[in-house]
Motif scaffolding. Structure first.
Motif, PDB file in Angstrom:
ATOM      1  N   SER A 285      49.631  -1.146 103.704  1.00  0.00           N
ATOM      2  CA  SER A 285      50.151   0.197 103.432  1.00  0.00           C
ATOM      3  C   SER A 285      49.758   0.648 102.027  1.00  0.00           C
ATOM      4  O   SER A 285      49.485   1.832 101.798  1.00  0.00           O
ATOM      5  CB  SER A 285      51.673   0.208 103.592  1.00  0.00           C
ATOM      6  OG  SER A 285      52.280  -0.727 102.715  1.00  0.00           O
TER       7      SER A 285
ATOM      8  N   SER B 140      47.768   4.076 101.280  1.00  0.00           N
ATOM      9  CA  SER B 140      48.383   5.036 100.372  1.00  0.00           C
ATOM     10  C   SER B 140      47.538   5.268  99.123  1.00  0.00           C
ATOM     11  O   SER B 140      47.433   6.401  98.648  1.00  0.00           O
ATOM     12  CB  SER B 140      49.772   4.522  99.962  1.00  0.00           C
ATOM     13  OG  SER B 140      50.378   5.388  99.029  1.00  0.00           O
TER      14      SER B 140
ATOM     15  N   HIS C   6      57.004   2.780  98.760  1.00  0.00           N
ATOM     16  CA  HIS C   6      57.128   3.833  99.782  1.00  0.00           C
ATOM     17  C   HIS C   6      58.515   4.470  99.870  1.00  0.00           C
ATOM     18  O   HIS C   6      58.703   5.407 100.644  1.00  0.00           O
ATOM     19  CB  HIS C   6      56.738   3.265 101.150  1.00  0.00           C
ATOM     20  CG  HIS C   6      55.355   2.698 101.185  1.00  0.00           C
ATOM     21  ND1 HIS C   6      54.240   3.441 100.876  1.00  0.00           N
ATOM     22  CD2 HIS C   6      54.899   1.452 101.472  1.00  0.00           C
ATOM     23  CE1 HIS C   6      53.150   2.681 100.979  1.00  0.00           C
ATOM     24  NE2 HIS C   6      53.530   1.476 101.324  1.00  0.00           N
TER      25      HIS C   6
ATOM     26  N   GLU D  98      58.592   6.992 105.062  1.00  0.00           N
ATOM     27  CA  GLU D  98      57.377   7.127 104.252  1.00  0.00           C
ATOM     28  C   GLU D  98      56.441   5.934 104.494  1.00  0.00           C
ATOM     29  O   GLU D  98      55.218   6.097 104.583  1.00  0.00           O
ATOM     30  CB  GLU D  98      57.747   7.207 102.769  1.00  0.00           C
ATOM     31  CG  GLU D  98      56.556   7.469 101.860  1.00  0.00           C
ATOM     32  CD  GLU D  98      56.953   7.624 100.404  1.00  0.00           C
ATOM     33  OE1 GLU D  98      56.233   7.072  99.543  1.00  0.00           O
ATOM     34  OE2 GLU D  98      57.982   8.282 100.143  1.00  0.00           O
TER      35      GLU D  98
ATOM     36  N   GLU E  55      52.549   6.168 106.033  1.00  0.00           N
ATOM     37  CA  GLU E  55      51.308   5.633 105.457  1.00  0.00           C
ATOM     38  C   GLU E  55      50.555   4.792 106.480  1.00  0.00           C
ATOM     39  O   GLU E  55      49.333   4.888 106.611  1.00  0.00           O
ATOM     40  CB  GLU E  55      51.618   4.810 104.202  1.00  0.00           C
ATOM     41  CG  GLU E  55      52.137   5.624 103.027  1.00  0.00           C
ATOM     42  CD  GLU E  55      51.173   6.705 102.586  1.00  0.00           C
ATOM     43  OE1 GLU E  55      49.952   6.516 102.702  1.00  0.00           O
ATOM     44  OE2 GLU E  55      51.657   7.759 102.113  1.00  0.00           O
TER      45      GLU E  55
END
Length: 491
Positions: A180, A184, A209, A214, A218
């Motif tokens: 992630s 991101s 995150h 969120e 991602e």
């Protein structure tokens, strides 16, 4: 290569200088800048690359890509961009001639299971005599050579270099863990993915995150970057959300699972301590699979690999052999020592969900006690507290005795990390001892164990260092375990 070619597709403002320059290299660390190079200044979590621009120019940088307004000598070309990380990915791909256009690139994301799934995929492709490279937690593997990665998914410049090396080496396929963080922070931007795989989602990395929505958002971005197949775990709550999100997209959706209706599913499952047998059912046939790792988690991870291989046209009998060829994966339910019913196991389980699954798998096969040694790496935010308390609850409920220690405390307060974990164990009526020194904690577990016990050392898995403050020290759990066992036998 000409700068005009390298910046193709990049949105920028020319602050000063000439675009008709010959560029020899790119760097995001000023110490790595060479003559006639580009320096991309990135605002990092610990250091701001913009503070090192003048150092980069002294090293020979002739072009600076920056997010901020800067003043430098007139002979230096300065390009201002909105996002330096995205710009780095863009120029890196161009500099290495967009190598993923010549690869069958498979990206895998999820909280747990990425590493084992990549190794299942790699083994199947090798059994099919298809060239394949691997990028992930255990390193970058090309032609049986392993390069250690600083991150699960390398920075975009390093990633594009690896891809270009694969093309040069005439490797046709690559299976890559896409964390992630990597998604991101734009590390995988400008990479052309043929296939994406989703394993599962549970709380982790929330220091970056902020919340699960969120975090999921991602991960989901990867499935908007694919051209051919999106392969998703239908048994996972977030997997179901992702299925709904991408079901009408052009890449073909392929689902897998044990309990939910899926395109690739497992039935007639037989569990043992050191393996699992099941029948995999596909739209065109079924075959019996042996996974040399225990529990549903490895059934699901092998199903993800099977779905990937099946969608890419590999026959079921080849898939069957490829899965069976994996005998062990470093730091994943790895049995370090075994004598009769006594076992010592190292496992990478470092989240609440993963730890619960690991301990649940073991329980039916333990005649004595499960002795758990674990620490929890998370920051000291509310999300970090929640993770420590969650893992403390799991330890109390699923282990007979826990030794709470440190994982990689880094710059965080060790007392807070230990206390918040032990508070949760106390609250859930667990039996424990706190030993902050991880080596002493492992030694103590060995010392107090009895013949029928199973010791689980959780959290670090394959890692051979421990990070305390800013210092990374050698730390090999396998060696510590074997030395402690030898000392116990000699007493």
């Amino acid at each position: 290569m000409l700068l005009t070619s390298i910046i193709q597709g990049m949105q920028f403002d020319i602050v000063q200088g000439d675009l008709n320059k010959d560029i020899k290299a790119i760097a995001y660390d000023s110490r790595n800048v060479t003559k006639d190079g580009i320096f991309v200044a990135i605002s990092g979590f610990q250091f701001d690359g913009h503070a090192f621009i003048h150092n980069a120019i002294k090293q020979g940088a002739s072009v600076i890509i920056s997010e901020k307004a800067i003043t430098v000598d007139k002979g230096v070309t300065v390009l201002k961009v909105a996002n330096s990380r995205n710009a780095l990915a863009n120029v890196s791909s161009n500099f290495y001639n967009n190598p993923t256009e010549n690869l069958n690139l498979i990206g895998i994301t999820g909280t747990n299971g990425k590493t084992s799934t990549t190794y299942f995929v790699k083994s199947i492709y090798e059994e099919a005599r298809k060239s394949i490279a691997l990028i992930g937690t255990l390193g970058t593997v090309m032609n049986n050579k392993v390069v250690k990665n600083k991150n699960t998914t390398p920075m975009s410049l390093d990633l594009q270099y690896f891809f270009s090396e694969m093309v040069t080496e005439k490797i046709d396929n690559c299976i890559m863990e896409a964390s992630s963080h990597a998604i991101s922070l734009q590390r995988v931007a400008y990479s052309k993915f043929n296939t994406a795989i989703f394993t599962n989602l549970s709380p982790d990395h929330l220091e970056l995150h902020k919340n699960m929505e969120e975090y999921f958002g991602e991960k989901a971005k990867l499935f908007k970057m694919t051209s051919d197949y999106n392969i998703i775990n239908a048994d996972d709550y977030y997997g179901q959300q992702l299925i709904e999100m991408v079901k009408n997209d052009n890449p073909k959706l392929i689902t897998y699972g044990i309990h939910s209706k899926a395109d690739i599913c497992a039935t007639d499952i037989h569990y043992a301590f050191d393996h699992t047998l099941y029948t995999v059912n596909t739209p065109t046939g079924s075959v019996r699979i042996k996974v040399n790792l225990p529990g549903d988690i490895y059934v699901l991870n092998s199903l993800a690999a099977i779905a990937c291989a099946y969608s890419n046209g590999i026959p079921l009998e080849v898939i069957q052999s490829g899965i069976n060829n994996i005998k062990t994966i470093q730091g994943r339910f790895e049995v370090i020592y075994e004598k009769d019913d006594f076992k010592v196991i190292v496992d990478f389980a470092h989240t609440e969900d993963a730890l619960q699954k690991t301990l649940s798998i073991m329980r039916p096969f333990v005649k004595g006690k499960i002795i758990l040694v674990f620490g929890v790496y998370a920051d000291t935010s509310e999300n970090g507290t929640e993770k420590r308390q969650g893992m403390g609850r799991v330890a109390a409920e699923f282990a007979d005795f826990s030794i709470v220690t440190l994982d990689n405390p880094k710059q965080h307060n060790p007392s807070i990390m230990i206390n918040e974990t032990t508070e949760a164990i106390i609250r859930n009526n667990g039996d424990f001892e706190a030993i902050p020194d991880r080596e002493k904690a492992i030694q103590h577990a060995i010392r107090i164990s009895k013949d029928n016990d199973m010791i689980v050392i959780a959290g670090k898995g394959h890692e051979t260092t421990q990070i305390i403050g800013d210092t990374e020290i050698p730390f090999n759990e396998k060696e510590i375990i074997l030395d402690a066992l030898a000392e116990k036998v000699s007493l």
